[in-house]
Design an enzyme around this catalytic site. Structure first.
Site, PDB file in Angstrom:
ATOM      1  N   ASP A  74       0.876  -1.179   0.000  1.00 34.79           N
ATOM      2  CA  ASP A  74       0.000   0.000   0.000  1.00 34.79           C
ATOM      3  C   ASP A  74       0.909   1.224   0.000  1.00 34.79           C
ATOM      4  O   ASP A  74       1.142   1.853   1.033  1.00 34.79           O
ATOM      5  CB  ASP A  74      -0.932  -0.004   1.202  1.00 34.79           C
ATOM      6  CG  ASP A  74      -2.007   1.082   1.108  1.00 34.79           C
ATOM      7  OD1 ASP A  74      -1.979   1.872   0.142  1.00 34.79           O
ATOM      8  OD2 ASP A  74      -2.870   1.142   2.010  1.00 34.79           O
ATOM      9  N   ASN A 162      -7.251  -2.176   7.961  1.00 33.11           N
ATOM     10  CA  ASN A 162      -7.049  -1.317   9.128  1.00 33.11           C
ATOM     11  C   ASN A 162      -7.265   0.166   8.828  1.00 33.11           C
ATOM     12  O   ASN A 162      -6.959   1.025   9.655  1.00 33.11           O
ATOM     13  CB  ASN A 162      -5.647  -1.528   9.714  1.00 33.11           C
ATOM     14  CG  ASN A 162      -4.537  -1.181   8.734  1.00 33.11           C
ATOM     15  OD1 ASN A 162      -4.794  -0.850   7.577  1.00 33.11           O
ATOM     16  ND2 ASN A 162      -3.308  -1.277   9.189  1.00 33.11           N
ATOM     17  N   PHE A 164      -9.350   3.626   8.446  1.00 35.48           N
ATOM     18  CA  PHE A 164     -10.476   4.117   9.247  1.00 35.48           C
ATOM     19  C   PHE A 164     -10.627   5.625   9.117  1.00 35.48           C
ATOM     20  O   PHE A 164      -9.718   6.334   8.679  1.00 35.48           O
ATOM     21  CB  PHE A 164     -10.298   3.751  10.727  1.00 35.48           C
ATOM     22  CG  PHE A 164      -9.072   4.349  11.368  1.00 35.48           C
ATOM     23  CD1 PHE A 164      -9.046   5.667  11.783  1.00 35.48           C
ATOM     24  CD2 PHE A 164      -7.932   3.578  11.580  1.00 35.48           C
ATOM     25  CE1 PHE A 164      -7.917   6.234  12.377  1.00 35.48           C
ATOM     26  CE2 PHE A 164      -6.790   4.116  12.176  1.00 35.48           C
ATOM     27  CZ  PHE A 164      -6.790   5.453  12.563  1.00 35.48           C
ATOM     28  N   HIS A 180      -7.113   7.304   8.070  1.00 34.04           N
ATOM     29  CA  HIS A 180      -5.970   6.441   7.728  1.00 34.04           C
ATOM     30  C   HIS A 180      -6.285   5.732   6.419  1.00 34.04           C
ATOM     31  O   HIS A 180      -7.248   4.987   6.325  1.00 34.04           O
ATOM     32  CB  HIS A 180      -5.779   5.407   8.853  1.00 34.04           C
ATOM     33  CG  HIS A 180      -4.781   4.331   8.542  1.00 34.04           C
ATOM     34  ND1 HIS A 180      -4.875   3.061   9.092  1.00 34.04           N
ATOM     35  CD2 HIS A 180      -3.679   4.322   7.766  1.00 34.04           C
ATOM     36  CE1 HIS A 180      -3.864   2.325   8.650  1.00 34.04           C
ATOM     37  NE2 HIS A 180      -3.128   3.065   7.840  1.00 34.04           N
ATOM     38  N   ASN A 271       4.267   4.328   4.711  1.00 33.75           N
ATOM     39  CA  ASN A 271       4.785   3.291   3.797  1.00 33.75           C
ATOM     40  C   ASN A 271       5.357   4.027   2.590  1.00 33.75           C
ATOM     41  O   ASN A 271       4.640   4.272   1.625  1.00 33.75           O
ATOM     42  CB  ASN A 271       3.659   2.353   3.294  1.00 33.75           C
ATOM     43  CG  ASN A 271       3.268   1.285   4.282  1.00 33.75           C
ATOM     44  OD1 ASN A 271       3.636   1.345   5.442  1.00 33.75           O
ATOM     45  ND2 ASN A 271       2.523   0.308   3.829  1.00 33.75           N
ATOM     46  N   PRO A 302      -1.531   6.146  15.568  1.00 34.38           N
ATOM     47  CA  PRO A 302      -2.839   5.673  16.042  1.00 34.38           C
ATOM     48  C   PRO A 302      -2.756   4.355  16.791  1.00 34.38           C
ATOM     49  O   PRO A 302      -1.843   3.554  16.581  1.00 34.38           O
ATOM     50  CB  PRO A 302      -3.615   5.496  14.739  1.00 34.38           C
ATOM     51  CG  PRO A 302      -2.554   5.070  13.759  1.00 34.38           C
ATOM     52  CD  PRO A 302      -1.313   5.828  14.148  1.00 34.38           C
ATOM     53  N   MET A 305      -9.190   0.484  17.038  1.00 35.74           N
ATOM     54  CA  MET A 305     -10.499   1.121  16.939  1.00 35.74           C
ATOM     55  C   MET A 305     -11.201   1.332  18.285  1.00 35.74           C
ATOM     56  O   MET A 305     -12.313   1.856  18.314  1.00 35.74           O
ATOM     57  CB  MET A 305     -11.405   0.340  15.986  1.00 35.74           C
ATOM     58  CG  MET A 305     -11.729  -1.072  16.412  1.00 35.74           C
ATOM     59  SD  MET A 305     -12.610  -2.009  15.127  1.00 35.74           S
ATOM     60  CE  MET A 305     -14.235  -1.240  15.142  1.00 35.74           C
ATOM     61  N   HIS A 326       4.516   3.775  13.398  1.00 37.18           N
ATOM     62  CA  HIS A 326       3.328   4.251  12.668  1.00 37.18           C
ATOM     63  C   HIS A 326       2.042   3.932  13.381  1.00 37.18           C
ATOM     64  O   HIS A 326       0.971   4.331  12.930  1.00 37.18           O
ATOM     65  CB  HIS A 326       3.303   3.660  11.258  1.00 37.18           C
ATOM     66  CG  HIS A 326       2.719   2.277  11.151  1.00 37.18           C
ATOM     67  ND1 HIS A 326       3.096   1.235  11.963  1.00 37.18           N
ATOM     68  CD2 HIS A 326       1.779   1.774  10.304  1.00 37.18           C
ATOM     69  CE1 HIS A 326       2.411   0.156  11.625  1.00 37.18           C
ATOM     70  NE2 HIS A 326       1.609   0.445  10.625  1.00 37.18           N
ATOM     71  N   GLY A 329       0.653  -1.427  16.108  1.00 38.78           N
ATOM     72  CA  GLY A 329       1.200  -2.662  15.547  1.00 38.78           C
ATOM     73  C   GLY A 329       0.429  -3.878  16.014  1.00 38.78           C
ATOM     74  O   GLY A 329       0.018  -3.980  17.179  1.00 38.78           O
TER      75      GLY A 329
END
Length: 397
Positions: A74, A162, A164, A180, A271, A302, A305, A326, A329
């Site tokens: 990504d 992941n 959001f 994100h 990334n 972050p 959730m 980031h 994890g």
């Protein structure tokens, strides 16, 4: 904590994670990366975990070479956040309508816009260079040129996994908007295409892991990859900017009387590849699951959730190549999370958050992630905390 140094074949492995807690397969990947002939440094973030070829949560500095798998599939995935003039007192008791309006404005999952978003209709959106950006699509890999129509309609969409969109409160009660996402399907297709191209090159045939195949400077293959890579990184940044514009429009309409204002947007990739200079060397630095944390750089780290997230400012630690983690994890795979947790567990762990609580997002349950507080604590020499956020709405794909 400061870093722990683990011996590596070509360079030491600098770890801001406890080596004893890192999965064996991830440690093996780190040691494999440290064997690459072009490597000049390797820094490991506290959220490190197993990934394709290179671990998520690693910063790899190479001279004259770049590894597509060390960027991630990504390309340009990252975060955006903005503080608003709203406070907790402005929010309604029932947040379901607001969540619905966000989902109406921004397609999630595999959905896309019926027609491309015109950035000119978004309040304050800078459109300079927009035509030039799409004009450069002709330069991307022939194998994915036919995807242009989909890429145009996916601009300004969330995706799944992941990714959001969140409505958050900081500790003073101020409302923040946060999201994100990355380069959507076009970024993945470009990444997969170039990883496949790299694996065919003669200089990669003796590597310890074929997924660590690299492109070498001053070759046609490197030139083609760099063109597509930097275009996809720009696509990802534009994608987040369009979504944030749509998100802000929803907030303006839903809180008309409040005349909402917004601070400058914070945006960061996690990334990506950057050209940077260290110890007198011009290096290609890949951050896969890591953000730039140069002195004064704002970043976003972050949690999951149902937990908190952090706005941070970089301290400019060159031992980490000016980087930080980031996010929290993962501590278990998606399949393991589905086997371990139920929708009842999801409801319990996301109590107080307006969000999906069905089986389709159990793999994103907070229990599948590391403690964000511990991850922040392990990198106090990399970043300082500016604000701690807690979501009250979380939109998932």
């Amino acid at each position: 904590m400061s870093y722990v140094e683990v011996p590596g074949a070509k360079v030491p492995i600098r770890m801001w994670a406890d080596p004893a807690t890192v999965e064996d397969v991830a440690m093996r990947q780190l040691r494999n990366v440290a064997t690459l002939p072009w490597i000049k440094g390797l820094a490991v973030m506290p959220d490190v975990h197993y990934g394709k070829g290179a671990t998520v949560g690693s910063v790899i500095a190479m001279q004259g070479a770049v590894c597509p798998a060390a960027v991630g599939v990504d390309i340009g995935c990252g975060m955006s956040a903005v503080k608003t003039s709203l406070t907790a007192n402005d929010l309604p008791g029932d947040l379901s309508r607001l969540r619905g309006k966000i989902e109406e404005a921004i397609p999630v999952g595999r959905a896309m816009h019926d027609d491309p978003v015109d950035p000119g209709r978004l309040h304050g959106f800078p459109t300079t260079g927009w035509a030039d950006f799409w004009g450069r699509f002709d330069g991307v890999a022939d194998a994915v040129k036919f995807r242009e129509e989909r890429a145009v309609k996916q601009m300004g969409t969330l995706g799944s996994g992941n990714h959001f969109i969140e409505f958050c409160l900081d500790e003073s009660g101020s409302v923040w908007l946060m999201l994100h996402s990355g380069s959507r399907n076009i970024g993945k297709e470009l990444a997969d295409f170039h990883i496949g191209q790299a694996q065919k090159l003669p200089h990669n045939q003796g590597l310890i892991d074929r997924d660590l195949a690299v492109f070498i400077a001053d070759t046609p293959q490197m030139a083609a990859y760099r063109n597509d890579l930097f275009w996809a990184q720009e696509y990802a940044r534009n994608n987040r900017a369009i979504m944030m514009g749509l998100f802000q429009d929803v907030v303006r309409k839903e809180f008309k009387k409040a005349r909402v204002t917004f601070d400058p947007v914070i945006s960061c990739h996690h990334n990506y590849v950057s050209e940077e200079r260290y110890d007198g060397m011009d290096l290609l630095v890949t951050r896969k699951g890591a953000i730039r944390a140069g002195s004064g750089d704002f970043g976003i780290i972050p949690g999951s959730m149902g937990t908190g997230s952090y706005i941070v400012k970089g301290l400019g630690n060159e031992a980490s190549f000016n980087s930080a983690s980031h996010g929290a994890g993962r501590k278990m795979s998606r399949n393991a999370a589905k086997r371990t947790f139920s929708t009842k567990d999801l409801e319990e762990q996301t109590r107080g958050v307006e969000c999906r609580k069905d089986s389709g997002v159990v793999d994103e349950i907070p229990g599948a992630y590391k403690s964000i507080e511990k991850v922040i604590d392990q990198q106090r020499d990399l970043v300082e905390v500016v604000a701690k956020l807690k979501q009250v709405i979380c939109v998932k794909g």
